[in-house]
Design an enzyme around this catalytic site. Sequence first.
Site, PDB file in Angstrom:
ATOM      1  N   PRO A  10       0.794  -1.226   0.000  1.00 61.40           N
ATOM      2  CA  PRO A  10       0.000   0.000   0.000  1.00 61.40           C
ATOM      3  C   PRO A  10       0.826   1.275   0.000  1.00 61.40           C
ATOM      4  O   PRO A  10       1.856   1.359   0.665  1.00 61.40           O
ATOM      5  CB  PRO A  10      -0.843  -0.102   1.279  1.00 61.40           C
ATOM      6  CG  PRO A  10      -0.172  -1.134   2.111  1.00 61.40           C
ATOM      7  CD  PRO A  10       0.495  -2.077   1.160  1.00 61.40           C
ATOM      8  N   ASN A  11       0.321   2.227  -0.760  1.00 62.35           N
ATOM      9  CA  ASN A  11       0.866   3.592  -0.870  1.00 62.35           C
ATOM     10  C   ASN A  11       2.166   3.672  -1.667  1.00 62.35           C
ATOM     11  O   ASN A  11       2.672   4.761  -1.931  1.00 62.35           O
ATOM     12  CB  ASN A  11       1.046   4.233   0.518  1.00 62.35           C
ATOM     13  CG  ASN A  11      -0.263   4.266   1.285  1.00 62.35           C
ATOM     14  OD1 ASN A  11      -1.227   4.823   0.786  1.00 62.35           O
ATOM     15  ND2 ASN A  11      -0.322   3.649   2.452  1.00 62.35           N
ATOM     16  N   ARG A  18       5.098  10.709  -2.781  1.00 61.88           N
ATOM     17  CA  ARG A  18       4.790  10.523  -1.366  1.00 61.88           C
ATOM     18  C   ARG A  18       6.016  10.810  -0.495  1.00 61.88           C
ATOM     19  O   ARG A  18       7.064  10.198  -0.669  1.00 61.88           O
ATOM     20  CB  ARG A  18       4.376   9.061  -1.172  1.00 61.88           C
ATOM     21  CG  ARG A  18       4.241   8.625   0.245  1.00 61.88           C
ATOM     22  CD  ARG A  18       4.190   7.094   0.330  1.00 61.88           C
ATOM     23  NE  ARG A  18       3.983   6.683   1.693  1.00 61.88           N
ATOM     24  CZ  ARG A  18       4.204   5.459   2.140  1.00 61.88           C
ATOM     25  NH1 ARG A  18       4.636   4.515   1.312  1.00 61.88           N
ATOM     26  NH2 ARG A  18       3.996   5.170   3.390  1.00 61.88           N
ATOM     27  N   TYR A  23      11.142   8.855   1.076  1.00 64.22           N
ATOM     28  CA  TYR A  23      11.141   7.812   0.049  1.00 64.22           C
ATOM     29  C   TYR A  23      11.783   8.231  -1.277  1.00 64.22           C
ATOM     30  O   TYR A  23      11.842   7.426  -2.207  1.00 64.22           O
ATOM     31  CB  TYR A  23       9.703   7.325  -0.193  1.00 64.22           C
ATOM     32  CG  TYR A  23       9.069   6.746   1.064  1.00 64.22           C
ATOM     33  CD1 TYR A  23       9.559   5.573   1.639  1.00 64.22           C
ATOM     34  CD2 TYR A  23       8.006   7.390   1.709  1.00 64.22           C
ATOM     35  CE1 TYR A  23       9.008   5.049   2.794  1.00 64.22           C
ATOM     36  CE2 TYR A  23       7.439   6.873   2.866  1.00 64.22           C
ATOM     37  CZ  TYR A  23       7.947   5.709   3.405  1.00 64.22           C
ATOM     38  OH  TYR A  23       7.403   5.188   4.558  1.00 64.22           O
ATOM     39  N   ASN A  74       8.069  -5.500  -0.679  1.00 64.75           N
ATOM     40  CA  ASN A  74       7.942  -4.345   0.211  1.00 64.75           C
ATOM     41  C   ASN A  74       6.463  -4.270   0.567  1.00 64.75           C
ATOM     42  O   ASN A  74       5.655  -3.770  -0.215  1.00 64.75           O
ATOM     43  CB  ASN A  74       8.412  -3.062  -0.466  1.00 64.75           C
ATOM     44  CG  ASN A  74       8.394  -1.878   0.498  1.00 64.75           C
ATOM     45  OD1 ASN A  74       7.794  -1.953   1.576  1.00 64.75           O
ATOM     46  ND2 ASN A  74       9.041  -0.794   0.126  1.00 64.75           N
ATOM     47  N   ALA A  77       3.034  -0.721   5.009  1.00 69.76           N
ATOM     48  CA  ALA A  77       2.551  -0.757   6.391  1.00 69.76           C
ATOM     49  C   ALA A  77       2.048  -2.142   6.807  1.00 69.76           C
ATOM     50  O   ALA A  77       2.015  -2.452   8.002  1.00 69.76           O
ATOM     51  CB  ALA A  77       1.454   0.288   6.579  1.00 69.76           C
ATOM     52  N   GLU A  98      12.343  -9.493   2.294  1.00 74.47           N
ATOM     53  CA  GLU A  98      11.636  -8.302   2.782  1.00 74.47           C
ATOM     54  C   GLU A  98      12.495  -7.073   2.504  1.00 74.47           C
ATOM     55  O   GLU A  98      13.690  -7.051   2.837  1.00 74.47           O
ATOM     56  CB  GLU A  98      11.406  -8.440   4.298  1.00 74.47           C
ATOM     57  CG  GLU A  98      10.776  -7.210   4.928  1.00 74.47           C
ATOM     58  CD  GLU A  98      10.644  -7.318   6.447  1.00 74.47           C
ATOM     59  OE1 GLU A  98      10.830  -8.429   7.009  1.00 74.47           O
ATOM     60  OE2 GLU A  98      10.367  -6.280   7.075  1.00 74.47           O
ATOM     61  N   HIS A 100      12.693  -2.674   2.494  1.00 73.15           N
ATOM     62  CA  HIS A 100      12.163  -1.343   2.825  1.00 73.15           C
ATOM     63  C   HIS A 100      13.097  -0.280   2.269  1.00 73.15           C
ATOM     64  O   HIS A 100      14.322  -0.421   2.341  1.00 73.15           O
ATOM     65  CB  HIS A 100      12.029  -1.158   4.341  1.00 73.15           C
ATOM     66  CG  HIS A 100      11.120  -2.173   4.941  1.00 73.15           C
ATOM     67  ND1 HIS A 100       9.757  -2.107   4.796  1.00 73.15           N
ATOM     68  CD2 HIS A 100      11.385  -3.315   5.630  1.00 73.15           C
ATOM     69  CE1 HIS A 100       9.219  -3.168   5.384  1.00 73.15           C
ATOM     70  NE2 HIS A 100      10.182  -3.912   5.891  1.00 73.15           N
ATOM     71  N   ARG A 107      12.944   4.609  12.758  1.00 76.32           N
ATOM     72  CA  ARG A 107      11.681   5.355  12.714  1.00 76.32           C
ATOM     73  C   ARG A 107      10.814   5.020  13.940  1.00 76.32           C
ATOM     74  O   ARG A 107      11.325   4.533  14.944  1.00 76.32           O
ATOM     75  CB  ARG A 107      10.978   5.069  11.377  1.00 76.32           C
ATOM     76  CG  ARG A 107      11.853   5.503  10.174  1.00 76.32           C
ATOM     77  CD  ARG A 107      11.178   5.297   8.849  1.00 76.32           C
ATOM     78  NE  ARG A 107       9.984   6.144   8.725  1.00 76.32           N
ATOM     79  CZ  ARG A 107       9.082   6.005   7.741  1.00 76.32           C
ATOM     80  NH1 ARG A 107       9.265   5.078   6.814  1.00 76.32           N
ATOM     81  NH2 ARG A 107       8.036   6.794   7.690  1.00 76.32           N
TER      82      ARG A 107
HETATM   83  C1  DQA Z   1       8.224   1.112   3.977  1.00 79.85           C
HETATM   84  C2  DQA Z   1       8.242   1.392   5.488  1.00 79.85           C
HETATM   85  C3  DQA Z   1       6.868   1.167   6.091  1.00 79.85           C
HETATM   86  O1  DQA Z   1       6.882   1.409   7.475  1.00 79.85           O
HETATM   87  C4  DQA Z   1       5.858   2.099   5.447  1.00 79.85           C
HETATM   88  O2  DQA Z   1       4.569   1.854   5.952  1.00 79.85           O
HETATM   89  C5  DQA Z   1       5.887   2.040   3.964  1.00 79.85           C
HETATM   90  C6  DQA Z   1       7.165   1.964   3.285  1.00 79.85           C
HETATM   91  C7  DQA Z   1       9.577   1.450   3.318  1.00 79.85           C
HETATM   92  O3  DQA Z   1       9.776   1.025   2.194  1.00 79.85           O
HETATM   93  O4  DQA Z   1      10.417   2.134   3.909  1.00 79.85           O
HETATM   94  O5  DQA Z   1       4.845   2.152   3.311  1.00 79.85           O
HETATM   95  O6  DQA Z   1       7.964  -0.250   3.767  1.00 79.85           O
END
Ligand code: DQA
Length: 143
Positions: A10-11, A18, A23, A74, A77, A98, A100, A107
């Site tokens: 998501p997002n 964003r 990011y 990735n 959240a 995994e 990020h 964070r």
């Molecule tokens: C993320 C880190 C997560 O906490 C966040 O909710 C994201 C992006 C990252 O790529 O740093 O959406 O996965």
Amino acid sequence: MARILIINGPNLNLLGIRQPEIYGRVSMEDYLKALQVDYPNLEIEYFQSNHEGDIIDKLHEEGFDGDLSGIILNAGAYTHTSLAIADAISSIERPVIEVHISNVHSREAIRQKSLISGVCRGVIAGFGMDSYRLAIEALEPGL
Ligand code: DQA
């Protein structure tokens, strides 16, 4: 030809727009184009969804494909909340890395906890978009 699948949660469709201070300013589409140039011998498949169930369905669909080197995930959240995605990763055969973009460990406390790390092959976090490339190197060293 070796094949990998990148799944963004998501997002992450808003990468480049964003919170660029966290990011970066590069869209996933532009990043993928550059990645494909760097890895001409790798078929890079990409899937993004804002929906937990769609991510699980994709893991099920692709996770038993013996031709797939692995999945770079990735989960956004959902990383911090989804036992269902963790169960899906446990249920499939292909390795999942995994990833990020940000260093989640520097964070908020909630981002420092991952429900999926323990069922993934490994974790790469904090290298910006380069985290995806490092995951490719982990799955296909020196390709
Ligand atoms: C993320 C880190 C997560 O906490 C966040 O909710 C994201 C992006 C990252 O790529 O740093 O959406 O996965």
